[in-house]
Design a protein around this motif. Structure first.
Motif, short mmCIF file in Angstrom:
data_model
loop_
_atom_site.label_atom_id
_atom_site.label_comp_id
_atom_site.label_asym_id
_atom_site.label_seq_id
_atom_site.Cartn_x
_atom_site.Cartn_y
_atom_site.Cartn_z
N VAL A 12 14.31 6.40 2.92
CA VAL A 12 14.04 5.30 2.00
C VAL A 12 12.75 5.57 1.23
CG1 VAL A 12 13.30 2.88 1.91
CG2 VAL A 12 15.28 3.54 3.28
N ILE A 13 12.80 5.36 -0.08
CA ILE A 13 11.61 5.45 -0.92
C ILE A 13 11.32 4.04 -1.45
CG2 ILE A 13 10.54 6.56 -2.92
CD1 ILE A 13 11.38 8.48 -0.63
N PRO A 14 10.07 3.56 -1.33
CA PRO A 14 9.76 2.20 -1.78
C PRO A 14 10.01 2.03 -3.28
CG PRO A 14 8.00 3.07 -0.39
CD PRO A 14 8.92 4.21 -0.68
N ALA A 15 10.17 0.78 -3.69
CA ALA A 15 10.32 0.49 -5.12
C ALA A 15 9.09 0.94 -5.88
CB ALA A 15 10.56 -1.01 -5.32
N GLY A 16 9.30 1.38 -7.13
CA GLY A 16 8.19 1.83 -7.96
C GLY A 16 8.66 2.87 -8.95
N THR A 17 7.74 3.29 -9.81
CA THR A 17 8.04 4.36 -10.76
C THR A 17 7.32 5.62 -10.30
OG1 THR A 17 8.25 2.76 -12.56
CG2 THR A 17 7.96 5.06 -13.17
N TYR A 18 8.08 6.69 -10.09
CA TYR A 18 7.55 7.89 -9.46
C TYR A 18 7.80 9.13 -10.30
CZ TYR A 18 7.50 5.16 -5.11
OH TYR A 18 7.28 4.22 -4.14
N GLU A 19 6.88 10.08 -10.16
CA GLU A 19 7.16 11.46 -10.52
C GLU A 19 7.61 12.15 -9.24
OE1 GLU A 19 4.78 14.01 -13.37
OE2 GLU A 19 4.15 14.88 -11.44
N ILE A 20 8.76 12.82 -9.28
CA ILE A 20 9.33 13.46 -8.10
C ILE A 20 9.21 14.97 -8.24
CG2 ILE A 20 11.36 13.65 -6.62
CD1 ILE A 20 12.38 11.05 -7.88
N ARG A 21 8.78 15.62 -7.17
CA ARG A 21 8.56 17.07 -7.20
C ARG A 21 9.17 17.73 -5.98
NH1 ARG A 21 2.21 15.77 -7.35
NH2 ARG A 21 2.05 14.81 -9.42
N MET A 22 9.46 18.99 -6.13
CA MET A 22 9.94 19.81 -5.01
C MET A 22 8.99 20.98 -4.80
SD MET A 22 13.49 22.00 -4.56
CE MET A 22 12.89 23.40 -5.53
N GLY A 23 8.51 21.16 -3.58
CA GLY A 23 7.70 22.31 -3.24
C GLY A 23 8.57 23.48 -2.83
N TYR A 24 8.22 24.67 -3.32
CA TYR A 24 9.03 25.86 -2.99
C TYR A 24 8.19 27.11 -3.21
CZ TYR A 24 9.64 26.99 -7.98
OH TYR A 24 9.42 27.34 -9.30
N GLU A 81 0.83 -1.21 0.00
CA GLU A 81 0.00 0.00 0.00
C GLU A 81 0.86 1.26 0.00
OE1 GLU A 81 -3.10 0.21 2.87
OE2 GLU A 81 -4.00 -1.72 2.29
N LEU A 82 1.97 1.22 0.73
CA LEU A 82 2.84 2.38 0.80
C LEU A 82 3.40 2.74 -0.57
CD1 LEU A 82 4.04 4.30 2.98
CD2 LEU A 82 6.04 2.81 3.02
N SER A 83 3.76 1.72 -1.36
CA SER A 83 4.35 1.98 -2.68
C SER A 83 3.34 2.53 -3.66
CB SER A 83 4.97 0.69 -3.23
OG SER A 83 3.97 -0.28 -3.48
N GLY A 84 2.05 2.49 -3.31
CA GLY A 84 1.01 3.04 -4.19
C GLY A 84 0.48 4.39 -3.74
N LYS A 85 1.16 5.03 -2.74
CA LYS A 85 0.69 6.30 -2.21
C LYS A 85 1.58 7.45 -2.66
CE LYS A 85 -1.25 4.70 2.20
NZ LYS A 85 -1.15 4.82 3.67
#
Length: 632
Positions: free
Chosen positions: A488-500, A407-411
């Motif tokens: 640690v970031i779980p395995a998966g394919t992610y879009e990564i963003r930075m808030g600023y 579930e964590l890897s899908g959030k």
């Protein structure tokens, strides 16, 4: 509990010529306020004079302060909260220690006794109390806890450190407040491992802690090599930040948190001895990490029993309120659930703590929707104190199960930037709950997960008036060059963003993920309304009232609006109702990448144009969520 009053906190730190005076005002309350509300005021007397004058109650405690030379400081303008033991309490303390008077104690011991009862720079009345640790430590650098007993049965007893009753409260003096207590405070002088062992109800957990060798990782207390004076010259080069001078952390302490199942809880789950605990650990972790199932050495970090115990341990000192509730400040939208992610000592794993709005529940640990599993902290048995940490009893087996990991890897994981650094938690720097500026200069080498060039001036800023997630941010000025190791970031394919937040005083920087450039440099001066960003306030364009079409246009340019889950409380600074409606909050899309395994990563920032840089948070969104992602 609803907020009723403002909590004023003052503390002063002098380092060379740098004198800091901070006022922290937070909203705190207690559902027990109605029981003790009367305040006796002594406006003409300082704390020292008040204690000196009342010889009936305080002749012994006053003598202690004279003997140690501390009383003089209690007659100054510095604010204090004093838990003052009366004469009976002092005499009982002598008898319990096998002594007859103060003269029978060494001076160092007397100083510690005095400091155990004083909080410098902070004024806590009973209206500011709530169960658990107070937010600032005593002068002996130990946290004081508050508990309530028999309030439903009419006895209405407030106890300090779980055993010393308050017999008279809220005596207000010129420079603080006094609470008279019926027993001398004697904080436990055991480290976290010894404190767990002493309780007696956690024998099996303690046995496994020793057998795995993990106890040896919970021994550090303070970095004796850290000296803030070494960094004063560098501090002077920063200048003011919004009119405030940044300050150096006065110490660099280590700290630990343990989530502990009692023997009875383990027994209820069919675990009565170490072999059965090994079997349970193997059942869980051989499923999550099948590649390690052949490792039988229980001192190996990849062994299942070692993982089981290590998952209960964190290299941050986190009190009950600071698991998540402390960060649910007044600028958070109380409609949307709030999450905090904690990295345990177990490799390649995360712990999730949740505030669930629909049920008004806090501190839900690893709630798994598919199975209904959840771990809670046992009521009344949290914030168990130690010299280098704190432990909480939990009501169920805590583990990084296959269901929870899935579930964590899908959030969407939104990780507050300050949560990356255990040092901010261990030195009581992280978090605010205030409306006042705090500026901390974090020198090179202070945070293990931060690598900086000599030119980098890395600062941590807190102010609830900011339109920031949790009201704080990472900030720097000049030609910076730094790398942060993420949790640690779980395995998966992610879009990564930075808030600023973009402003005209920012510079420009090249961003890197795991040493790979994230597109073209980010110009942090570009406001959201700049055509290169293309922000439109939702509701303004009649053809796009929701702003969703504008969202797509912004994404094509590598940007996103801020979330609508937080806002600024100070409309003099920010006019918008929330960060999504604000031209002053943005998210930069860094990259889209596949993580084949759960692990830590490196985020690097290098200035290419001089100016300010700020980062609020990083978020990791599974690509399968992007089509239907909410705005929160």
């Amino acid at each position: 509990m609803k907020a009723r009053n403002m909590l004023a906190i003052f503390y002063r730190l002098q380092l060379g010529k740098v004198i800091l005076t901070l006022m922290i005002t937070g909203l705190f309350s207690s559902c027990f306020d109605d029981y003790i509300t009367d305040t006796t005021t002594f406006p003409g007397k300082t704390l020292g004079e008040f204690l000196e004058a009342d010889t009936v109650q305080f002749s012994e405690f006053s003598k202690l302060l004279d003997t140690t030379g501390i009383k003089g400081s209690l007659k100054t303008y510095v604010k204090f909260t004093c838990f003052a033991p009366n004469n009976n309490a002092m005499k009982e303390f002598y008898a319990l220690r096998g002594r007859k008077s103060l003269a029978d104690f060494p001076l160092d011991t007397l100083k510690k006794i005095a400091y155990d009862h004083l909080i410098s720079g902070v004024v806590f009345s009973t209206a500011d109390f709530k169960e658990g640790r107070l937010l600032q430590p005593s002068m002996s650098d130990r946290f004081i806890s508050i508990t309530y007993e028999d309030f439903n049965n009419g006895l209405n007893v407030i106890k300090v450190n779980k055993f010393s009753p308050i017999v008279e409260a809220n005596d207000s003096v010129h420079n603080g407040i006094v609470h008279v207590i019926g027993a001398v405070l004697s904080p436990i002088e055991l480290n976290i491992v010894e404190a767990i062992a002493q309780k007696g109800k956690y024998k099996l957990f303690y046995e496994a802690l020793v057998a795995t060798g993990l106890y040896a990782k919970l021994q550090l207390v303070k970095d004796k090599n850290y000296n803030p004076a070494y960094f004063e010259a560098t501090l002077a080069t920063i200048g003011t930040i919004n009119g405030y001078y940044p300050v150096l952390p006065p110490v660099r302490k280590y700290g630990y948190t343990a989530f502990v199942e009692s023997d009875s809880t383990l027994n209820a789950n069919g675990i009565t001895n170490l072999d059965e605990l090994k079997q349970k650990a193997a059942q869980i972790y051989n499923e999550v990490f099948p590649e390690d199932m052949g490792i039988t050495d229980i001192e190996n970090p990849r062994n299942s029993l070692n993982r089981f115990i290590a998952y209960h341990l964190v290299n941050k000192q986190i009190s009950f309120d600071k698991l998540i509730k402390y960060y649910d400040t007044g600028h958070m939208n109380k409609t949307y659930d709030l999450y905090e992610y904690i990295e345990p000592m177990c490799p390649n794993a995360l712990i999730e703590v949740k505030i669930e709005r629909a049920t008004s529940q806090n501190n839900l640990i690893n709630k798994t929707e598919g199975t209904g599993d959840v771990v809670r902290i046992v009521n009344g048995n949290y914030d168990n104190d130690a010299t280098n940490g704190v432990f909480h009893e939990i009501d169920n087996i805590l583990a990084y199960t296959k269901d929870f990991a899935g579930e964590l890897s899908g959030k969407r994981l939104r990780l507050e930037g300050a949560s990356f650094f255990s040092e901010l938690a261990n030195n009581n720097l992280r978090g605010i709950g205030t409306v006042t500026n705090i500026r901390n200069f974090i020198p090179n080498g202070y945070c293990d997960r931060l690598k900086c060039s000599e030119n980098t001036r890395f600062c941590y800023l807190t102010d609830i008036r900011y339109e920031d997630f949790q009201g704080d941010e990472i900030w720097m000025r000049g030609m910076y060059d730094f790398s942060i190791t993420t949790p640690v970031i779980p395995a998966g394919t992610y879009e990564i963003r930075m808030g600023y937040q973009p402003t005209g005083s920012r510079g420009a920087a090249q961003l890197y993920w795991d040493s790979i450039p994230c597109g073209i440099p980010l110009d942090l001066r570009l406001l959201a309304s700049d055509p290169k960003v293309g922000y439109e306030t939702p509701g303004i364009n009649l053809a796009d009232l929701t702003g969703f079409e504008n969202d797509k246009m912004m994404r094509n340019r590598g940007y996103m609006k801020g979330p609508d889950s937080y806002f600024s409380v100070d409309k003099a600074w920010y006019k918008a109702s929330n960060a999504r409606m604000s031209v002053q909050s943005l998210r930069r899309i860094l990259t889209r990448v596949e993580f084949k395994t759960a692990k830590n990563h490196t985020f690097t920032v290098k200035a290419i144009r001089e100016g300010e840089f700020m980062m609020d948070y990083l978020e990791f969104v599974p690509v399968e969520m992007l089509e239907n992602e909410d705005t929160h």
